[in-house]
Design a protein around this motif. Sequence first.
Motif: not given
Length: 396
Positions: A77, A97, A99, A101, A115, A117-119, A149, A152, A187, A393
């Motif tokens: 996260y 975000i 993720r 992955y 991967k 993701e939810h941004r 969602t 990617t 990131y 992160r």
Amino acid sequence: MKFLPVVYVVSLALVGLANPLQAQGLGGPSSVQADLAPGDGLTDPQFRSDFPQSIAPGWFAWKDGLAEQGFRFNLDYLTLLQSSSSDMGEGEGASGIFRFYGNWQATELGSLTFKLEHRHAYTDVAPQFLGLDGGALSITGTAFNDNGTMLTNLFWTQRAAAGNWTLQAGQIDVTDFLDLYGAVSPYTAFQNLAFNTNPTINTPNPGLGIAGGLQLGSNFYAVGSIADANADPTSPDLDVFSDGDLFKSVEIGYTSDFDRIYFDNIHLTVWQADAADDGSRAEDYGAAFSAAWFIDNTWLPFFRAGVSKGTAALYKRSVSAGIGYYGRNTDGAGLGLNWAKADGIDGDQLTAEAFYRFSISPGLQITPSVQFISNPLINTSEDEIVLFGLRTRIVF
């Protein structure tokens, strides 16, 4: 050598590495392969803490067991908070975000990468657009948007037994391997697009595509890709085969050694994006140059430039230069300067960014940053805009 950088994960499998888990194809600092490597892939990392491993040892032991069987994954996260001095717009942006992955080494020479993701944004304006909201033609928080969602990555990688070529096919993100250098990831490194993938390249969203890398002798390589120019990772589909709107790229590069491919790297990238059938996007094309060289495994000076037709990319011309730093405890820092000119807008815009990434543990990083934008191109009432940021992160 004191540090062995993350370059083994971006070696494009062009040089067959002994451990197949370390040779999973195209990838750079923002790829799944890099994100799976603790401490940015540096050997013998020294950290200040073992959080969050210390609070869930059973979880991490279970993950390690799966990794030994060829399946590696992370949940992480990220958050980004930014504040702008501009007298236009909201002035603050915050986004997160989540993720999931990983990579499954299905065969000795083939693997599946994914991967999801939810941004999401916590404010009316997400950090990605805070610069634009304040009148600067600048993406100040790359990737930190409110897209929801997204799928990617979902692609298969196949490598040659001799290690001299690799292919990827499926749901790909071309920014994982296009125009790379060591500080490209939003990131872990710079946040402004001026210092990520070249802002003169009209890169598509993650979508269906195919990419490949080829070793050309002992120091040269080539990377090419064809991808859906209209991709929407929030609703992935196969429409690329029916509408034919494509993004194409070819890159030729030189490296001191394929174990150091994006730390010691000089390359030229050419690209072209088809016009959209619905008229929403004109054809665009251009070229980008990048040179970066790792000195004493500590300092990373870089120079990057690009030019495009300018109808769809953020800038028509761009020149960036700066330096990255890799310190003890796998800390990282960077200072970058950018000059840019946009299509159809008079004047030049200057951008500077500085950041310092504190690697508290393999699973916790905190990165304060500051951005300075002079002569914001869409806010003529101000001479400069300053943005302060804080990125975190945490990895499980």
